[in-house]
Design a protein around this motif. Structure first.
Motif, PDB file in Angstrom:
ATOM      1  N   VAL A   1      10.233  -1.044   2.237  1.00  0.00           N
ATOM      2  CA  VAL A   1       9.718  -0.408   2.620  1.00  0.00           C
ATOM      3  C   VAL A   1       8.582   0.144   2.033  1.00  0.00           C
ATOM      4  O   VAL A   1       7.289   0.620   2.668  1.00  0.00           O
TER       5      VAL A   1
ATOM      6  N   ILE B   1       5.388  -2.021   2.525  1.00  0.00           N
ATOM      7  CA  ILE B   1       5.049  -2.194   4.002  1.00  0.00           C
ATOM      8  C   ILE B   1       4.199  -0.854   4.614  1.00  0.00           C
ATOM      9  O   ILE B   1       3.024  -0.503   4.882  1.00  0.00           O
TER      10      ILE B   1
ATOM     11  N   MET C   1       7.234   7.684  12.555  1.00  0.00           N
ATOM     12  CA  MET C   1       7.323   7.178  10.658  1.00  0.00           C
ATOM     13  C   MET C   1       6.703   5.744  10.651  1.00  0.00           C
ATOM     14  O   MET C   1       6.281   5.110   9.498  1.00  0.00           O
ATOM     15  N   VAL C   2       6.728   4.508  11.653  1.00  0.00           N
ATOM     16  CA  VAL C   2       7.235   3.490  11.090  1.00  0.00           C
ATOM     17  C   VAL C   2       5.568   2.847  11.235  1.00  0.00           C
ATOM     18  O   VAL C   2       4.625   1.723  10.766  1.00  0.00           O
TER      19      VAL C   2
ATOM     20  N   GLY D   1       3.522   5.298   8.384  1.00  0.00           N
ATOM     21  CA  GLY D   1       4.637   5.453   6.809  1.00  0.00           C
ATOM     22  C   GLY D   1       5.040   6.217   6.114  1.00  0.00           C
ATOM     23  O   GLY D   1       4.595   6.001   4.496  1.00  0.00           O
TER      24      GLY D   1
ATOM     25  N   LEU E   1       9.200  10.742  16.487  1.00  0.00           N
ATOM     26  CA  LEU E   1       8.919  10.863  15.317  1.00  0.00           C
ATOM     27  C   LEU E   1       9.498   9.776  13.752  1.00  0.00           C
ATOM     28  O   LEU E   1       8.782   9.434  13.779  1.00  0.00           O
ATOM     29  N   ARG E   2      10.336   8.882  14.799  1.00  0.00           N
ATOM     30  CA  ARG E   2      10.555   8.266  14.000  1.00  0.00           C
ATOM     31  C   ARG E   2       9.351   6.493  14.259  1.00  0.00           C
ATOM     32  O   ARG E   2       9.425   5.719  13.480  1.00  0.00           O
TER      33      ARG E   2
ATOM     34  N   LEU F   1      12.434   2.070   7.220  1.00  0.00           N
ATOM     35  CA  LEU F   1      11.474   3.713   7.020  1.00  0.00           C
ATOM     36  C   LEU F   1      11.797   4.192   8.365  1.00  0.00           C
ATOM     37  O   LEU F   1      11.075   5.905   8.070  1.00  0.00           O
ATOM     38  N   ALA F   2      11.942   4.191   9.983  1.00  0.00           N
ATOM     39  CA  ALA F   2      12.272   5.034  10.212  1.00  0.00           C
ATOM     40  C   ALA F   2      13.297   6.282  10.001  1.00  0.00           C
ATOM     41  O   ALA F   2      12.780   7.945  10.159  1.00  0.00           O
TER      42      ALA F   2
ATOM     43  N   ALA G   1      12.019   9.896   9.021  1.00  0.00           N
ATOM     44  CA  ALA G   1      11.129  10.459   9.515  1.00  0.00           C
ATOM     45  C   ALA G   1      11.387  12.083   9.590  1.00  0.00           C
ATOM     46  O   ALA G   1      11.735  12.470   9.595  1.00  0.00           O
TER      47      ALA G   1
ATOM     48  N   HIS H   1       5.076  10.373   5.694  1.00  0.00           N
ATOM     49  CA  HIS H   1       6.211  11.584   6.418  1.00  0.00           C
ATOM     50  C   HIS H   1       5.449  13.043   6.804  1.00  0.00           C
ATOM     51  O   HIS H   1       5.632  12.748   7.926  1.00  0.00           O
TER      52      HIS H   1
ATOM     53  N   LEU I   1       2.699  -5.038  12.466  1.00  0.00           N
ATOM     54  CA  LEU I   1       3.842  -5.069  12.322  1.00  0.00           C
ATOM     55  C   LEU I   1       4.757  -3.941  13.774  1.00  0.00           C
ATOM     56  O   LEU I   1       6.051  -4.898  13.615  1.00  0.00           O
ATOM     57  N   ALA I   2       4.429  -2.582  12.767  1.00  0.00           N
ATOM     58  CA  ALA I   2       5.962  -1.505  13.968  1.00  0.00           C
ATOM     59  C   ALA I   2       5.537  -2.101  14.589  1.00  0.00           C
ATOM     60  O   ALA I   2       7.229  -2.579  15.631  1.00  0.00           O
TER      61      ALA I   2
ATOM     62  N   TYR J   1       8.514  -5.786  15.515  1.00  0.00           N
ATOM     63  CA  TYR J   1       9.112  -5.693  14.178  1.00  0.00           C
ATOM     64  C   TYR J   1      10.057  -4.408  15.168  1.00  0.00           C
ATOM     65  O   TYR J   1      11.758  -4.387  14.654  1.00  0.00           O
ATOM     66  N   TYR J   2       9.735  -3.352  15.285  1.00  0.00           N
ATOM     67  CA  TYR J   2      10.579  -1.870  15.215  1.00  0.00           C
ATOM     68  C   TYR J   2      10.856  -1.769  16.757  1.00  0.00           C
ATOM     69  O   TYR J   2      11.726  -1.093  17.208  1.00  0.00           O
TER      70      TYR J   2
ATOM     71  N   PHE K   1      11.674  -1.451   9.097  1.00  0.00           N
ATOM     72  CA  PHE K   1      11.616  -0.921   9.715  1.00  0.00           C
ATOM     73  C   PHE K   1      11.518   0.359  10.006  1.00  0.00           C
ATOM     74  O   PHE K   1      11.598   1.817  10.051  1.00  0.00           O
TER      75      PHE K   1
ATOM     76  N   ARG L   1      12.774  -6.499  10.587  1.00  0.00           N
ATOM     77  CA  ARG L   1      13.547  -5.130  11.754  1.00  0.00           C
ATOM     78  C   ARG L   1      14.265  -4.073  10.582  1.00  0.00           C
ATOM     79  O   ARG L   1      13.807  -3.011  11.003  1.00  0.00           O
TER      80      ARG L   1
ATOM     81  N   ALA M   1       3.217  11.317   9.627  1.00  0.00           N
ATOM     82  CA  ALA M   1       4.074  11.575  10.713  1.00  0.00           C
ATOM     83  C   ALA M   1       4.297  12.101  11.679  1.00  0.00           C
ATOM     84  O   ALA M   1       3.627  12.239  13.316  1.00  0.00           O
TER      85      ALA M   1
ATOM     86  N   ARG N   1      -0.105  -3.206   9.501  1.00  0.00           N
ATOM     87  CA  ARG N   1       1.147  -1.896   9.121  1.00  0.00           C
ATOM     88  C   ARG N   1       0.996  -1.516  11.181  1.00  0.00           C
ATOM     89  O   ARG N   1       2.529  -1.930  11.498  1.00  0.00           O
TER      90      ARG N   1
END
Lengths: 357, 163
Positions: B102, B105, B19-20, B23, B15-16, A14-15, A18, B25, B116-117, B120-121, A11, A8, B28, B113
Motif C-alpha cells: 500500500v 502504491i 482514495m485509490v 493515494g 471517496l474510496r 488503500l480504499a 478514504a 486522504h 493500476l487502480a 485492479y480496483y 488497493f 487487488r 481524495a 497509480r
C-alpha cells in the motif's frame, strides 16, 4: 513476486483509508450556499475589475539476503559536454544554477529548469529534469520516466533516518527504497542537500543503461555532479504583488510546456500562474471576467478559482488559486485577480538548453 | 435521482475510488468535493446519462490529473516516503506485507497509480482505461508495466531483507 490478487487486496486496503463522507457533505452544503449567494450578486450587478499595471519584466544485480553492493565511492567519468551560458531575453533575468551532472544515461535530454525567486540563501531550491529524447510537451503529462536533480535546504529533506547510508564523493548521503522520490539524498555543503530522483524507469530501461535498479543509476549520476554556475534558468515571470503566508516561497519553472510561477506553502501550491501551458477549459462552466484589460473567463468554487486569459501577444495565461488541504490556506478571488493584474510578464524565454545534454 | 439522493447513496464509493486513485486522504476529499460541486450545477444533464456514477468518476480522475495538480506536483511528502519506507516487520505476516505494498502504491507517479487502480480496483480493461485517460492503449500498458516493475522490485527486496 507480487500477484494480481495481492494488488487487488492492497488497493482494497488503500480504499479503507478514504475520508469520511460527513466532511464532504458539509462542504458541499456550504459550497451550494455560497454558489447561490454569488449567482444572486451576479444577477444584481455583474463583476469587473479595473485595468492594472502591465509591463516587461523567471544493475547492479541485487544480492539475495544482503544489501546490494553499489561499488566503491568513486567519481563517475563524464559523458556530457561543458555547459553554455545563454544570455536572457531583454526584460528577463538569468539566475545561475548551482549544480549539474556530468554523466547521464544515453537518450536523456534536459527538459525543465527551476529556481526559487524570492527566497534568501538558506531557502534556495533549484530543480533540473531530464526526459527521454523526442518526448513532446504533451507527453510530459503522461508520466514518462524522468531524472531530476534538486538542490534543497538541508531541513527540507533530511538525510538522517534514510535506510541505506552511502557516500557520494566523500559527502554523507542516504538511499531510499526502489520507487521512492527522491531515491538518493546527499550533502552539498552550506546547509543544503542535493536530491536525485529516478522515476518511472522500468527494469528494461535500467538494463539498457547497464543498471539493475534505479538506486544504482541515481548513485552513478550523483557521483558525477559538480558545481555549475554557468548554466542559468531564464525567469520571465515575476509577481508584482502576492498575498503573504507564513513560510511561503515563490518558485519558477520553465520548459517546453511553458513557464509558471507559483506560491508554495508547506510543499503545496496555493497560487500559480502559467504562460503558454496548453490545456482546455472545456470541462469547467466558466463565466466572463475582465482582467488586465482583456476578456477572460473564470471558474470559481468553494476551494478553487481558475482564470484563463489570452494576452495581447497571443500567449495563454492561466492562473489558479486553491485551498491547501493540509494547511487550510485560502487565496481569495480578489487576491488572485490582483496577482494577475500586477504580474510582470517578460518575453518568452529562449531556453536554448531544451533538448540538449 | 436528485443530486442529493445521488450523493447520499454513492459518496462513500466515490471517496474510496478517489482514495485509490490519489493515494492521499486529503487529496481524495479535495478532488471528490471539487468534482461534486461542478457536477451539481450540471446535474440535470449528468443524471440523464446512462451511468451518472461513471461520469462522476471520470470527473474525479480528470480533476486529479489536471494541469493544476501537475503544477502542484512537488516531490512526495515525508508522509508518503515514510509510508513507502516503513520496514516490513514480519514478512511471514500477510498484513505487514500488504501494508508495504500500500505504501509503495501511494508513492507511484500519479498516472501509473491511476492505471493500476483502474485495472485492479475498478476492473477496467486497457481499452477502457485508455478511454478514461485520453491516451492510447499502448501508453496504458507502458504505465502499468513500469508501475508493476517498480512494485515487484521493491517488494522482492523487502521480503528478502526480512528473511
Amino acid at each position: 513476486m507480487i500477484q494480481d490478487d495481492e494488488l487487488r487486496a492492497a488497493f482494497a486496503r488503500l480504499a479503507d483509508h478514504a475520508p469520511h463522507q460527513a466532511r464532504v457533505q458539509a462542504r458541499l452544503h456550504r459550497a451550494a450556499r455560497v454558489h447561490r449567494q454569488r449567482r444572486a450578486l451576479l444577477v444584481a450587478g455583474g463583476v469587473a475589475v479595473g485595468v492594472g499595471v502591465a509591463g516587461g519584466a523567471a544493475a547492479v544485480a541485487r544480492e539475495i539476503l544482503r544489501e546490494p553492493d553499489f561499488g566503491p565511492d568513486a567519481r563517475t567519468p563524464g559523458n556530457l559536454p561543458d555547459p553554455v551560458a545563454w544570455p536572457a531575453e531583454a526584460g528577463n533575468t538569468a539566475v545561475p544554477l548551482r549544480y549539474r551532472p556530468t554523466w547521464l544515461p544515453e537518450g536523456y535530454v534536459e527538459h525543465a529548469r527551476g529556481t526559487t525567486v524570492d527566497a534568501g540563501p538558506d531557502q534556495l531550491m533549484q530543480h533540473r529534469a531530464w526526459y527521454p529524447e523526442g518526448i513532446s510537451p504533451r507527453d510530459v503529462y503522461e508520466g514518462p520516466p524522468y531524472i531530476s536533480l534538486d538542490l534543497v535546504p538541508a531541513s527540507y529533506w533530511e538525510i538522517a533516518g534514510w535506510r541505506s547510508p552511502v557516500s557520494v564523493n566523500g559527502a554523507r548521503g542516504g538511499l531510499g527504497p526502489e520507487g521512492s522520490t527522491p531515491v538518493l539524498l546527499w550533502e552539498a555543503g552550506g546547509g543544503r542537500n542535493l536530491a536525485l530522483s529516478v522515476n518511472g524507469l522500468s527494469v528494461n530501461d535500467l538494463s539498457v543503461s547497464g543498471f539493475a535498479d534505479s538506486r544504482a543509476l541515481a548513485l552513478a549520476i550523483a557521483r558525477s555532479v559538480v558545481p555549475d554556475n554557468v548554466s542559468t534558468v531564464e525567469v520571465s515571470l515575476s509577481l508584482g504583488w502576492r498575498p503573504e503566508f507564513p513560510g511561503s516561497v515563490v518558485d519558477y519553472e520553465t520548459g517546453p510546456s511553458g513557464s509558471f510561477v507559483r506560491v508554495v506553502v508547506d510543499r503545496t501550491m496555493v497560487l500559480g500562474v502559467a504562460i503558454d501551458m496548453q490545456t482546455s477549459d472545456d470541462i469547467y462552466e466558466t463565466e466572463p471576467i475582465t482582467v488586465r484589460g482583456g476578456a477572460g473567463r473564470w471558474f470559481r468554487s468553494d476551494t478553487t478559482v481558475i482564470v484563463w486569459l489570452t494576452l495581447p501577444d497571443g500567449r495563454l495565461l492561466q492562473a489558479s488559486a486553491e485551498r491547501s488541504p493540509i494547511t487550510g490556506v485560502q487565496v481569495t478571488e480578489d487576491d488572485l485577480l490582483r496577482v494577475i493584474e500586477e504580474l510582470r510578464i517578460g518575453p518568452r524565454p529562449a531556453n536554448h538548453w531544451i533538448g540538449t545534454r | 435521482m436528485t443530486f442529493d439522493e445521488f450523493v447520499g447513496a454513492r459518496l462513500p464509493a466515490l471517496l474510496r475510488y478517489a482514495m485509490v486513485i490519489t493515494g492521499d486522504h486529503y487529496l481524495a476529499e479535495d478532488v471528490v468535493q471539487e468534482s461534486l460541486v461542478r457536477a451539481q450545477s450540471r446535474w440535470s444533464r449528468i443524471s440523464a446519462t446512462e451511468q451518472p456514477e461513471a461520469y462522476l468518476k471520470r470527473m474525479v480522475l480528470n480533476e486529479y490529473l489536471s494541469w493544476r495538480r501537475r503544477l502542484r506536483a512537488v516531490p512526495a511528502s515525508d508522509q508518503t516516503i515514510e509510508r513507502a519506507t516503513r520496514p516490513v516487520d514480519d514478512p511471514s505476516s500477510g498484513v505487514a506485507e500488504r501494508d508495504a505494498i500500500v505504501g509503495l502504491i501511494a508513492a507511484l507517479p500519479p498516472r501509473q497509480r491511476a492505471v493500476l487502480a483502474l485495472r485492479y480496483y475498478e476492473g477496467c480493461t486497457d481499452a477502457e482505461i485508455a478511454d478514461l485517460l485520453g491516451c492510447r492503449e499502448a501508453t496504458v500498458r507502458s504505465h502499468a508495466s513500469r508501475a508493476l516493475a517498480t512494485l515487484r522490485a521493491a517488494t522482492t527486496t523487502s521480503v528478502l531483507k526480512g528473511g
